[in-house]
Design an enzyme around this catalytic site. Sequence first.
Site, PDB file in Angstrom:
ATOM      1  N   GLU A  22       0.825  -1.232   0.000  1.00 20.09           N
ATOM      2  CA  GLU A  22       0.000   0.000   0.000  1.00 20.09           C
ATOM      3  C   GLU A  22       0.849   1.268   0.000  1.00 20.09           C
ATOM      4  O   GLU A  22       0.319   2.373   0.126  1.00 20.09           O
ATOM      5  CB  GLU A  22      -0.913   0.032   1.233  1.00 20.09           C
ATOM      6  CG  GLU A  22      -1.803  -1.190   1.417  1.00 20.09           C
ATOM      7  CD  GLU A  22      -2.689  -1.430   0.204  1.00 20.09           C
ATOM      8  OE1 GLU A  22      -3.299  -0.458  -0.263  1.00 20.09           O
ATOM      9  OE2 GLU A  22      -2.733  -2.577  -0.279  1.00 20.09           O
ATOM     10  N   ASP A  67      14.574  -3.453   5.410  1.00 20.77           N
ATOM     11  CA  ASP A  67      15.991  -3.077   5.490  1.00 20.77           C
ATOM     12  C   ASP A  67      16.440  -2.413   4.192  1.00 20.77           C
ATOM     13  O   ASP A  67      17.212  -1.448   4.207  1.00 20.77           O
ATOM     14  CB  ASP A  67      16.852  -4.312   5.773  1.00 20.77           C
ATOM     15  CG  ASP A  67      16.506  -4.947   7.107  1.00 20.77           C
ATOM     16  OD1 ASP A  67      16.053  -4.224   8.010  1.00 20.77           O
ATOM     17  OD2 ASP A  67      16.677  -6.170   7.238  1.00 20.77           O
TER      18      ASP A  67
HETATM   19  O1  RIB Z   1      14.909  -7.778   8.518  1.00 26.81           O
HETATM   20  C1  RIB Z   1      15.370  -9.050   8.189  1.00 26.81           C
HETATM   21  C2  RIB Z   1      16.384  -9.512   9.187  1.00 26.81           C
HETATM   22  O2  RIB Z   1      15.750  -9.666  10.433  1.00 26.81           O
HETATM   23  C3  RIB Z   1      16.998 -10.851   8.868  1.00 26.81           C
HETATM   24  O3  RIB Z   1      18.165 -10.743   8.085  1.00 26.81           O
HETATM   25  C4  RIB Z   1      17.226 -11.446  10.253  1.00 26.81           C
HETATM   26  O4  RIB Z   1      18.573 -11.606  10.567  1.00 26.81           O
HETATM   27  C5  RIB Z   1      16.511 -10.531  11.230  1.00 26.81           C
HETATM   28  O5  RIB Z   1      17.402  -9.747  11.923  1.00 26.81           O
END
Ligand code: RIB
Length: 302
Positions: free
Chosen positions: A221, A249
Amino acid sequence: MPTDVLVLGSVNRDLIVHAPRLPVPGETLRGQRFASSLGGKGANQAVAAARLGARVALAARVGQLEQGAALVAQLAGEGVDVRAVQQPADEAPGVALIVVGAADGENQIVTVAGSNGTLPLDQVESLPLAGLRWLVAQQELPLASIARAFERARTLGVKTLLNAAPYRPESLGLLPLCDLLVVNQGEAQSLLPGPVAGAEDAARGLLALGPRAVLVSLGAEGLVWADAEGVQRAAAARVVAVDTVGAGDTLVGALVTALAEGQPVAQALRFAQAAAGLAVSRTGVQDAMPRRAEVEAALACA
Ligand code: RIB
Protein backbone atom coordinates in the site's frame (compact mmCIF):
# COMPACT_ATOMS: atom_id res chain seq x y z
CA MET A 1 37.16 8.45 1.91
CA PRO A 2 34.76 10.16 4.41
CA THR A 3 31.82 8.13 5.71
CA ASP A 4 28.34 9.62 5.25
CA VAL A 5 26.26 6.94 6.98
CA LEU A 6 27.08 4.89 10.05
CA VAL A 7 24.81 1.94 10.79
CA LEU A 8 24.87 0.86 14.43
CA GLY A 9 23.27 -2.52 14.22
CA SER A 10 23.02 -6.25 14.36
CA VAL A 11 24.75 -8.95 12.34
CA ASN A 12 23.14 -12.39 12.18
CA ARG A 13 23.62 -15.64 10.41
CA ASP A 14 20.26 -16.19 8.68
CA LEU A 15 19.06 -19.79 8.38
CA ILE A 16 16.34 -19.53 5.75
CA VAL A 17 13.82 -22.23 4.84
CA HIS A 18 11.37 -21.90 1.96
CA ALA A 19 8.13 -23.79 2.61
CA PRO A 20 4.83 -24.06 0.71
CA ARG A 21 3.30 -21.80 3.38
CA LEU A 22 3.99 -20.77 6.98
CA PRO A 23 3.43 -23.58 9.52
CA VAL A 24 0.71 -23.34 12.18
CA PRO A 25 1.74 -23.99 15.82
CA GLY A 26 2.74 -27.61 16.36
CA GLU A 27 2.84 -28.41 12.64
CA THR A 28 5.80 -29.93 10.75
CA LEU A 29 6.04 -28.99 7.08
CA ARG A 30 8.31 -30.27 4.31
CA GLY A 31 10.40 -27.31 3.12
CA GLN A 32 11.58 -26.87 -0.44
CA ARG A 33 14.89 -25.07 -0.01
CA PHE A 34 17.43 -24.06 2.65
CA ALA A 35 20.03 -21.29 2.62
CA SER A 36 22.45 -19.90 5.19
CA SER A 37 23.47 -16.30 4.63
CA LEU A 38 24.66 -13.03 6.13
CA GLY A 39 21.79 -11.10 7.70
CA GLY A 40 20.71 -9.04 10.67
CA LYS A 41 18.93 -5.74 10.27
CA GLY A 42 22.10 -3.69 10.76
CA ALA A 43 24.15 -5.69 8.25
CA ASN A 44 21.28 -5.67 5.76
CA GLN A 45 20.77 -1.91 5.94
CA ALA A 46 24.50 -1.26 5.59
CA VAL A 47 24.75 -3.57 2.56
CA ALA A 48 21.64 -2.05 0.96
CA ALA A 49 23.12 1.43 1.33
CA ALA A 50 26.57 0.36 0.06
CA ARG A 51 25.07 -1.25 -3.05
CA LEU A 52 23.24 1.98 -3.79
CA GLY A 53 26.39 4.07 -3.58
CA ALA A 54 26.48 5.33 0.03
CA ARG A 55 29.78 5.64 1.86
CA VAL A 56 28.73 3.50 4.78
CA ALA A 57 30.29 2.00 7.88
CA LEU A 58 28.88 -0.54 10.33
CA ALA A 59 29.38 -0.52 14.10
CA ALA A 60 28.51 -3.94 15.47
CA ARG A 61 29.67 -6.83 17.64
CA VAL A 62 30.21 -10.13 15.85
CA GLY A 63 31.57 -13.03 17.90
CA GLN A 64 34.28 -15.11 16.21
CA LEU A 65 32.84 -18.48 17.27
CA GLU A 66 30.84 -20.38 14.63
CA GLN A 67 32.73 -18.65 11.80
CA GLY A 68 31.63 -15.16 12.74
CA ALA A 69 34.73 -13.74 11.06
CA ALA A 70 33.37 -14.90 7.70
CA LEU A 71 30.29 -12.69 8.21
CA VAL A 72 32.51 -9.67 8.78
CA ALA A 73 34.64 -10.51 5.74
CA GLN A 74 31.51 -10.68 3.62
CA LEU A 75 30.43 -7.24 4.82
CA ALA A 76 33.83 -5.82 3.92
CA GLY A 77 33.51 -7.43 0.49
CA GLU A 78 30.30 -5.45 -0.02
CA GLY A 79 32.20 -2.21 0.48
CA VAL A 80 31.02 -1.64 4.07
CA ASP A 81 33.68 -0.12 6.34
CA VAL A 82 33.95 -2.66 9.20
CA ARG A 83 36.63 -0.99 11.31
CA ALA A 84 34.06 -0.33 14.07
CA VAL A 85 32.99 -3.99 14.24
CA GLN A 86 34.20 -5.65 17.44
CA GLN A 87 34.94 -9.38 17.15
CA PRO A 88 35.08 -11.00 20.61
CA ALA A 89 36.86 -14.36 20.41
CA ASP A 90 34.64 -16.15 22.94
CA GLU A 91 31.15 -15.24 21.68
CA ALA A 92 28.91 -16.51 18.89
CA PRO A 93 27.21 -14.18 16.40
CA GLY A 94 23.45 -13.68 16.33
CA VAL A 95 21.26 -16.18 14.54
CA ALA A 96 17.89 -15.76 12.79
CA LEU A 97 15.62 -18.69 11.93
CA ILE A 98 13.48 -17.61 8.99
CA VAL A 99 10.60 -19.39 7.27
CA VAL A 100 9.32 -17.98 3.98
CA GLY A 101 5.90 -19.19 2.78
CA ALA A 102 5.68 -19.64 -0.99
CA ALA A 103 1.93 -19.04 -1.03
CA ASP A 104 2.19 -15.31 -0.31
CA GLY A 105 5.88 -14.55 0.32
CA GLU A 106 5.15 -13.79 3.99
CA ASN A 107 7.61 -14.84 6.67
CA GLN A 108 8.25 -15.73 10.28
CA ILE A 109 11.52 -14.84 12.01
CA VAL A 110 12.94 -15.83 15.39
CA THR A 111 16.31 -14.38 16.41
CA VAL A 112 18.83 -15.23 19.11
CA ALA A 113 20.90 -12.13 19.88
CA GLY A 114 24.31 -13.77 20.45
CA SER A 115 27.04 -11.13 20.44
CA ASN A 116 24.58 -8.44 19.26
CA GLY A 117 23.17 -8.53 22.78
CA THR A 118 26.46 -7.66 24.47
CA LEU A 119 27.41 -4.52 22.51
CA PRO A 120 28.76 -2.37 25.35
CA LEU A 121 28.33 1.33 26.05
CA ASP A 122 32.07 1.96 25.80
CA GLN A 123 32.03 0.80 22.15
CA VAL A 124 29.45 3.51 21.49
CA GLU A 125 31.41 6.16 23.43
CA SER A 126 34.40 5.68 21.15
CA LEU A 127 32.52 5.66 17.82
CA PRO A 128 33.80 8.34 15.43
CA LEU A 129 30.57 10.24 14.71
CA ALA A 130 31.85 13.71 13.79
CA GLY A 131 31.41 14.46 10.10
CA LEU A 132 28.71 11.83 9.48
CA ARG A 133 25.45 12.85 7.83
CA TRP A 134 23.30 10.08 9.30
CA LEU A 135 23.49 7.56 12.13
CA VAL A 136 21.10 4.62 11.64
CA ALA A 137 20.01 2.04 14.23
CA GLN A 138 17.47 -0.74 14.62
CA GLN A 139 16.42 -2.60 17.76
CA GLU A 140 18.41 -5.84 17.79
CA LEU A 141 21.08 -4.25 20.05
CA PRO A 142 20.93 -3.06 23.69
CA LEU A 143 18.73 0.03 23.58
CA ALA A 144 20.93 1.88 26.12
CA SER A 145 23.78 1.75 23.59
CA ILE A 146 21.53 3.12 20.84
CA ALA A 147 20.29 5.92 23.13
CA ARG A 148 23.85 6.96 23.99
CA ALA A 149 24.91 6.91 20.33
CA PHE A 150 21.90 9.04 19.36
CA GLU A 151 22.61 11.53 22.17
CA ARG A 152 26.21 11.87 20.97
CA ALA A 153 25.11 12.20 17.34
CA ARG A 154 22.64 14.94 18.17
CA THR A 155 25.30 17.03 19.93
CA LEU A 156 27.52 16.72 16.82
CA GLY A 157 24.78 17.70 14.36
CA VAL A 158 24.52 14.18 12.92
CA LYS A 159 20.98 13.14 11.97
CA THR A 160 19.53 10.02 13.58
CA LEU A 161 17.30 7.39 11.97
CA LEU A 162 15.71 4.72 14.16
CA ASN A 163 14.09 1.73 12.50
CA ALA A 164 12.06 0.57 15.53
CA ALA A 165 12.18 -3.07 14.49
CA PRO A 166 11.65 -5.46 16.05
CA TYR A 167 9.15 -3.71 18.35
CA ARG A 168 10.35 -3.23 21.93
CA PRO A 169 8.21 -1.26 24.38
CA GLU A 170 11.27 0.45 25.93
CA SER A 171 11.98 2.17 22.61
CA LEU A 172 9.46 4.91 23.41
CA GLY A 173 12.31 6.62 25.28
CA LEU A 174 14.37 6.78 22.08
CA LEU A 175 11.78 8.62 20.02
CA PRO A 176 12.67 12.17 21.17
CA LEU A 177 16.25 11.46 20.00
CA CYS A 178 15.17 10.60 16.44
CA ASP A 179 15.32 12.85 13.40
CA LEU A 180 13.50 10.09 11.55
CA LEU A 181 11.53 7.13 12.85
CA VAL A 182 10.81 4.29 10.39
CA VAL A 183 8.23 1.64 11.33
CA ASN A 184 5.78 -0.73 9.72
CA GLN A 185 2.08 -0.66 10.58
CA GLY A 186 2.34 -3.24 13.34
CA GLU A 187 5.24 -1.46 15.01
CA ALA A 188 3.41 1.88 14.70
CA GLN A 189 0.32 0.48 16.39
CA SER A 190 2.39 -1.11 19.17
CA LEU A 191 4.18 2.17 19.93
CA LEU A 192 0.96 4.17 20.13
CA PRO A 193 -1.14 4.25 23.32
CA GLY A 194 -4.43 3.35 21.61
CA PRO A 195 -6.08 2.38 18.32
CA VAL A 196 -5.73 4.71 15.32
CA ALA A 197 -8.04 5.40 12.40
CA GLY A 198 -5.43 4.76 9.70
CA ALA A 199 -1.80 5.15 8.67
CA GLU A 200 -1.95 8.96 8.47
CA ASP A 201 -3.31 9.11 12.02
CA ALA A 202 -0.65 6.69 13.17
CA ALA A 203 2.10 8.80 11.61
CA ARG A 204 0.73 11.97 13.25
CA GLY A 205 0.42 10.17 16.60
CA LEU A 206 4.02 8.96 16.41
CA LEU A 207 5.24 12.44 15.47
CA ALA A 208 3.70 13.70 18.70
CA LEU A 209 5.92 11.25 20.63
CA GLY A 210 9.09 13.13 19.71
CA PRO A 211 10.70 12.28 16.34
CA ARG A 212 11.15 15.13 13.82
CA ALA A 213 9.79 12.95 11.00
CA VAL A 214 8.00 9.60 10.78
CA LEU A 215 7.74 7.06 7.97
CA VAL A 216 5.10 4.34 8.30
CA SER A 217 5.66 1.61 5.73
CA LEU A 218 2.51 -0.08 4.45
CA GLY A 219 4.04 -2.74 2.19
CA ALA A 220 2.09 -3.03 -1.06
CA GLU A 221 0.00 0.00 0.00
CA GLY A 222 3.02 2.31 -0.12
CA LEU A 223 4.05 4.50 2.78
CA VAL A 224 3.08 7.56 4.78
CA TRP A 225 5.55 10.30 5.74
CA ALA A 226 4.78 12.90 8.42
CA ASP A 227 6.84 15.89 9.53
CA ALA A 228 6.27 19.48 10.67
CA GLU A 229 5.17 20.41 7.12
CA GLY A 230 2.39 17.83 6.98
CA VAL A 231 1.65 14.31 5.82
CA GLN A 232 2.35 12.80 2.40
CA ARG A 233 1.88 9.38 0.83
CA ALA A 234 4.13 7.55 -1.62
CA ALA A 235 2.90 4.63 -3.68
CA ALA A 236 4.62 1.24 -3.64
CA ALA A 237 6.32 -0.05 -6.76
CA ARG A 238 3.97 -2.25 -8.82
CA VAL A 239 5.63 -5.66 -8.46
CA VAL A 240 4.70 -9.25 -7.64
CA ALA A 241 6.05 -9.91 -4.14
CA VAL A 242 7.71 -13.32 -3.80
CA ASP A 243 9.79 -12.80 -0.64
CA THR A 244 9.41 -9.86 1.75
CA VAL A 245 12.24 -10.73 4.18
CA GLY A 246 14.57 -7.75 4.42
CA ALA A 247 12.32 -5.45 2.37
CA GLY A 248 12.20 -2.99 5.27
CA ASP A 249 15.99 -3.08 5.49
CA THR A 250 16.30 -2.28 1.79
CA LEU A 251 13.83 0.59 2.26
CA VAL A 252 15.86 2.04 5.14
CA GLY A 253 19.22 1.59 3.38
CA ALA A 254 17.92 3.22 0.21
CA LEU A 255 16.16 6.04 2.03
CA VAL A 256 19.20 7.04 4.07
CA THR A 257 21.37 6.84 0.94
CA ALA A 258 19.08 9.27 -0.85
CA LEU A 259 18.73 11.61 2.14
CA ALA A 260 22.51 11.63 2.71
CA GLU A 261 22.89 12.70 -0.94
CA GLY A 262 20.59 15.63 -0.24
CA GLN A 263 17.65 14.37 -2.31
CA PRO A 264 14.37 16.13 -1.35
CA VAL A 265 12.05 13.98 0.74
CA ALA A 266 9.53 13.14 -2.01
CA GLN A 267 12.33 12.06 -4.38
CA ALA A 268 14.07 10.05 -1.62
CA LEU A 269 10.78 8.26 -0.87
CA ARG A 270 10.36 7.26 -4.53
CA PHE A 271 13.96 6.03 -4.63
CA ALA A 272 13.44 3.94 -1.47
CA GLN A 273 10.16 2.49 -2.74
CA ALA A 274 11.74 1.51 -6.04
CA ALA A 275 14.59 -0.26 -4.22
CA ALA A 276 12.20 -2.08 -1.86
CA GLY A 277 10.01 -3.10 -4.81
CA LEU A 278 12.98 -4.73 -6.53
CA ALA A 279 13.93 -6.52 -3.29
CA VAL A 280 10.50 -8.10 -2.74
CA SER A 281 10.25 -9.23 -6.36
CA ARG A 282 13.06 -11.79 -5.88
CA THR A 283 14.03 -14.31 -3.24
CA GLY A 284 16.66 -13.94 -0.53
CA VAL A 285 17.56 -11.14 1.83
CA GLN A 286 20.83 -9.55 0.70
CA ASP A 287 20.70 -11.64 -2.49
CA ALA A 288 17.57 -9.67 -3.41
CA MET A 289 18.94 -6.19 -2.68
CA PRO A 290 19.34 -4.08 -5.81
CA ARG A 291 22.27 -2.08 -7.10
CA ARG A 292 22.05 1.60 -8.05
CA ALA A 293 21.66 1.10 -11.78
CA GLU A 294 18.70 -1.25 -11.27
CA VAL A 295 16.90 1.28 -9.07
CA GLU A 296 17.52 4.08 -11.54
CA ALA A 297 16.24 1.89 -14.38
CA ALA A 298 13.09 1.06 -12.36
CA LEU A 299 12.51 4.76 -11.64
CA ALA A 300 12.94 5.61 -15.29
CA CYS A 301 10.25 3.04 -16.24
CA ALA A 302 7.79 4.05 -13.50
O1 RIB B 1 14.91 -7.78 8.52
C1 RIB B 1 15.37 -9.05 8.19
C2 RIB B 1 16.38 -9.51 9.19
O2 RIB B 1 15.75 -9.67 10.43
C3 RIB B 1 17.00 -10.85 8.87
O3 RIB B 1 18.17 -10.74 8.09
C4 RIB B 1 17.23 -11.45 10.25
O4 RIB B 1 18.57 -11.61 10.57
C5 RIB B 1 16.51 -10.53 11.23
O5 RIB B 1 17.40 -9.75 11.92
